[in-house]
Design a protein around this motif. Structure first.
Motif, PDB file in Angstrom:
ATOM      1  N   ASN A 237     168.565   0.283 -11.836  1.00 18.02           N
ATOM      2  CA  ASN A 237     168.615   0.518 -13.276  1.00 18.02           C
ATOM      3  C   ASN A 237     169.608   1.618 -13.624  1.00 18.02           C
ATOM      4  O   ASN A 237     170.281   1.567 -14.652  1.00 18.02           O
TER       5      ASN A 237
ATOM      6  N   SER B 199     168.593  -4.775 -18.109  1.00 16.64           N
ATOM      7  CA  SER B 199     168.222  -5.055 -19.499  1.00 16.64           C
ATOM      8  C   SER B 199     168.500  -6.498 -19.909  1.00 16.64           C
ATOM      9  O   SER B 199     167.802  -7.060 -20.758  1.00 16.64           O
TER      10      SER B 199
ATOM     11  N   ASP C  55     155.492   9.636 -18.515  1.00 16.50           N
ATOM     12  CA  ASP C  55     156.431   8.848 -19.314  1.00 16.50           C
ATOM     13  C   ASP C  55     157.790   8.751 -18.641  1.00 16.50           C
ATOM     14  O   ASP C  55     158.433   7.693 -18.641  1.00 16.50           O
TER      15      ASP C  55
ATOM     16  N   LYS D 115     159.625   5.411 -17.256  1.00 14.53           N
ATOM     17  CA  LYS D 115     160.960   5.095 -17.763  1.00 14.53           C
ATOM     18  C   LYS D 115     161.890   4.737 -16.618  1.00 14.53           C
ATOM     19  O   LYS D 115     162.794   3.899 -16.760  1.00 14.53           O
TER      20      LYS D 115
ATOM     21  N   LYS E  24     151.821  -0.994 -20.979  1.00 14.93           N
ATOM     22  CA  LYS E  24     152.158  -2.000 -21.985  1.00 14.93           C
ATOM     23  C   LYS E  24     153.211  -1.503 -22.968  1.00 14.93           C
ATOM     24  O   LYS E  24     153.953  -2.295 -23.555  1.00 14.93           O
ATOM     25  N   ALA E  25     153.293  -0.174 -23.129  1.00 14.53           N
ATOM     26  CA  ALA E  25     154.217   0.394 -24.107  1.00 14.53           C
ATOM     27  C   ALA E  25     155.605   0.663 -23.531  1.00 14.53           C
ATOM     28  O   ALA E  25     156.526   1.013 -24.271  1.00 14.53           O
ATOM     29  N   THR E  26     155.782   0.483 -22.233  1.00 15.96           N
ATOM     30  CA  THR E  26     157.078   0.776 -21.626  1.00 15.96           C
ATOM     31  C   THR E  26     158.090  -0.332 -21.909  1.00 15.96           C
ATOM     32  O   THR E  26     157.726  -1.490 -22.131  1.00 15.96           O
ATOM     33  N   ASP E  27     159.370   0.055 -21.881  1.00 20.43           N
ATOM     34  CA  ASP E  27     160.432  -0.929 -22.084  1.00 20.43           C
ATOM     35  C   ASP E  27     160.494  -1.925 -20.934  1.00 20.43           C
ATOM     36  O   ASP E  27     160.938  -3.054 -21.099  1.00 20.43           O
ATOM     37  N   ASN E  28     160.066  -1.476 -19.750  1.00 24.66           N
ATOM     38  CA  ASN E  28     160.081  -2.322 -18.557  1.00 24.66           C
ATOM     39  C   ASN E  28     158.664  -2.704 -18.148  1.00 24.66           C
ATOM     40  O   ASN E  28     158.309  -2.651 -16.975  1.00 24.66           O
ATOM     41  N   ALA E  29     157.854  -3.084 -19.144  1.00 25.20           N
ATOM     42  CA  ALA E  29     156.439  -3.361 -18.908  1.00 25.20           C
ATOM     43  C   ALA E  29     156.217  -4.457 -17.869  1.00 25.20           C
ATOM     44  O   ALA E  29     155.230  -4.419 -17.126  1.00 25.20           O
ATOM     45  N   ASP E  30     157.125  -5.416 -17.791  1.00 25.49           N
ATOM     46  CA  ASP E  30     156.958  -6.486 -16.815  1.00 25.49           C
ATOM     47  C   ASP E  30     157.025  -5.920 -15.393  1.00 25.49           C
ATOM     48  O   ASP E  30     156.244  -6.324 -14.516  1.00 25.49           O
TER      49      ASP E  30
END
Length: 439
Positions: free
Chosen positions: A289, A297, A356, A360, A375-381
Motif C-alpha cells: 500500500n 485502491s 486507528d 490505516k 467496518k469503518a476502515t477504508d480497507n475494511a475488506d
C-alpha cells in the motif's frame, strides 16, 4: 521469518548507520537525548509498523515531555545480531521489539528481560483487552515478558488480480492448483511467485505451511519439544520434496535468491506486474500500500489462504506467522525508565489513535471489541479478513525461527536456503537438521 524487529541504547558506529532516529540520540548511557535527555530508548524495525510507532512517539512525547520515548529503527536482518550483541554486553535498549518464542526466552533465561506480570495484573483493563492467546508467545513459567505492539501477522498468499485474469486463472485452493497455475503463468511469460530469498526467512513460510498441511501442527510440536529425529518425520521430508518440486517447476521469479525481503523489493515485483503472487505476512499489505497506493485502491490486490494439500492431515484454517510483534523491557531499566516504559505500553500503545493508525496501514491489533472500527476502515475488506483469519484458525503457529532457539533457528534458515538453491536434497535437509537439533 517475518517482518521483524527490537530496541535499546548504546550502539556501535556501524549500527548507528542503520538507524533512523526519531530524535537526536545521546552518546552514552541507556537514554537518548531529546531536550531533557531523559527519553527511554526503543529499538524497532523499519517498514511494517514504523509509521504507527513514529506517530505514537510524536503524540506521546508532546503529552509527556518529561517521560519521552525515543525510537531507533533497524532493518530486520542486521537488527537481530545487533540486539544480541548489545544485550549480551549489557548496553542494549530499554524497550526492544521482538517476536516472543524461543528468541525472547533466551534473553529471559539470561536474566536480561523484566517480568511485566505484576504490572499487567495491576491494570486489568490493559491486560484484558489483549487476546490471551497472543500473550502466550511471551509467557514463560506463568510470567509475562512482553506485550503486543502491532497487529496479528498471519502469512497469506497475495496475488495480482490483473495477471491472474490475463492467464485466465483463479487463486489456487490446493497444492495441485498452485502447480497448475505456475505452469499456466509461465506459458503466458509471467513470473509466478516473487520472494525475497536473499533474506532467507521468507523461505521458511513455505516449509511451515507445507509441514502443517501435510502432517498437522503436532509435527512442529515434536520438533520444538526436541524429540529425537523429529526433523526426519515423513511430513517434513514430504514438505521439503514439495519445495524442491516447486523450485524445479520454475515457480519463483528469476533471481529470487538475490532479492531482499527487507527493502520492499519482493512486494514491488507484485504491484509492478513482474510477478503474479507472493507468500508474505500481513505486514506485506502495508508495504504494498505504501509502495503503490493506487494498486490497492483500484482493487488490483487479492489475497487468499495457503493452499490445502490433498490427503494431508492439517486443517485448511491453520495459519502460520506471528501472533504479533512485542515490546519487552530490559531488566536493567532504572525505576524511572521502567515507569516511563510501562506507562507508554499501557496508555500509549493501543489507544484510539494508535489503533486507528495500525488499521490505516492494514495492521489488525489483537484487541477485543474491534468490530466497529474494522467496518469503518477504508480497507475494511482486508482488515476484516485478517481479523477473521486469526480468530477462526484452529492453529496459529509462531514462525519457527522465533519459536526455536536462536542457534537452531539460524541453522534452519541456512539449511533451508541450501534446499531452495538445490545445494542439498530434501533427505539431506532433514538429516542435517536432526544433527543440529541433537547438539
Amino acid at each position: 521469518m517475518t517482518p521483524r524487529m527490537p530496541s535499546r541504547v548504546l550502539i556501535t558506529a556501524s549500527a548507528a548507520a542503520l538507524t533512523i532516529t526519531l530524535s537526536a540520540c545521546g552518546s552514552s548511557g541507556r537514554t537518548a537525548a531529546g531536550g531533557s535527555g531523559d527519553g527511554t530508548l526503543a529499538w524497532a524495525l523499519t517498514q511494517g509498523s514504523e509509521a504507527t510507532f513514529r506517530a505514537s512517539a510524536t503524540e506521546w512525547n508532546k503529552e509527556h515531555p518529561d517521560a519521552k520515548i525515543n525510537y531507533q529503527y533497524f532493518q530486520n536482518d542486521p537488527f537481530k545480531q545487533k540486539l544480541r550483541t548489545a544485550v549480551g554486553a549489557g548496553n542494549g535498549p530499554m524497550l526492544f521489539e521482538n517476536w516472543g518464542g524461543g528468541g525472547l526466552k533466551s534473553y529471559v533465561d539470561a536474566g536480561k528481560v523484566a517480568d511485566l506480570t505484576s504490572d499487567l495484573d495491576a491494570s486489568p483493563e490493559w491486560k484484558n483487552r489483549i487476546f490471551p492467546s497472543v500473550l502466550k508467545s511471551t509467557t514463560f513459567d506463568g510470567k509475562v515478558y512482553g506485550v503486543p505492539v502491532n497487529g496479528v501477522q498471519p502469512v497469506v498468499l497475495y496475488y495480482n488480480k490483473e495477471l491472474l485474469e490475463k492467464a485466465g486463472a483463479q487463486p489456487p485452493k490446493t497444492w495441485d492448483d498452485l502447480l497448475a497455475l505456475v505452469k499456466k503463468l509461465k506459458a503466458e511469460g509471467l513470473a509466478p511467485i516473487s520472494m525475497g530469498g536473499a533474506s532467507k526467512w521468507p523461505d521458511l513460510m513455505w516449509l511451515e505451511y507445507l509441514v502443517d498441511r501435510v502432517g498437522g501442527p503436532e509435527i512442529f510440536a515434536n520438533i520444538a519439544a526436541g524429540k529425537k529425529d523429529a526433523w526426519s518425520d515423513p511430513a517434513v521430508l514430504k514438505a521439503a520434496q514439495m519445495i524442491e518440486q516447486l523450485v524445479d517447476a520454475g515457480g519463483f521469479a528469476k533471481g529470487f535468491t538475490s532479492v531482499s525481503a527487507d527493502t520492499g523489493q519482493a512486494e514491488a515485483q507484485l504491484y509492478t506486474g513482474k510477478a503474479a503472487m507472493i507468500l508474505q505476512g500481513s505486514w506485506g499489505y502495508g508495504t504494498i500500500n505504501t509502495g503503490s497506493p493506487k494498486f490497492v485502491s483500484e482493487g488490483h490486490l487479492g489475497w487468499t489462504g495457503f493452499p490445502a494439500v490433498t490427503g494431508g492431515r492439517g486443517d485448511a484454517t491453520n495459519i502460520v506467522g506471528n501472533p504479533a510483534n512485542f515490546f519487552s523491557l530490559s531488566s536493567q531499566a532504572s525505576a524511572k525508565e521502567k515507569k516511563t516504559a510501562v506507562s507508554y505500553l499501557k496508555d500509549g500503545v493501543y489507544n484510539d489513535t494508535y489503533v486507528d493508525n495500525l488499521l490505516k496501514n492494514g495492521d489488525v491489533p489483537p484487541v477485543k471489541d474491534l468490530d466497529a472500527k474494522l467496518k469503518a476502515t477504508d480497507n475494511a475488506d482486508w482488515t476484516t479478513y485478517v481479523y477473521t483469519l486469526a480468530r477462526d484458525a484452529k492453529s496459529f503457529q509462531l514462525s519457527w525461527d522465533q519459536a526455536l532457539t536462536p542457534e537452531l533457528g539460524n541453522e534452519l534458515l541456512t539449511r533451508l536456503d541450501q534446499l531452495f538453491l538445490g545445494q542439498i536434497s530434501p533427505k539431506e535437509f532433514c538429516s542435517q537438521m536432526d544433527k543440529a537439533a541433537a547438539k
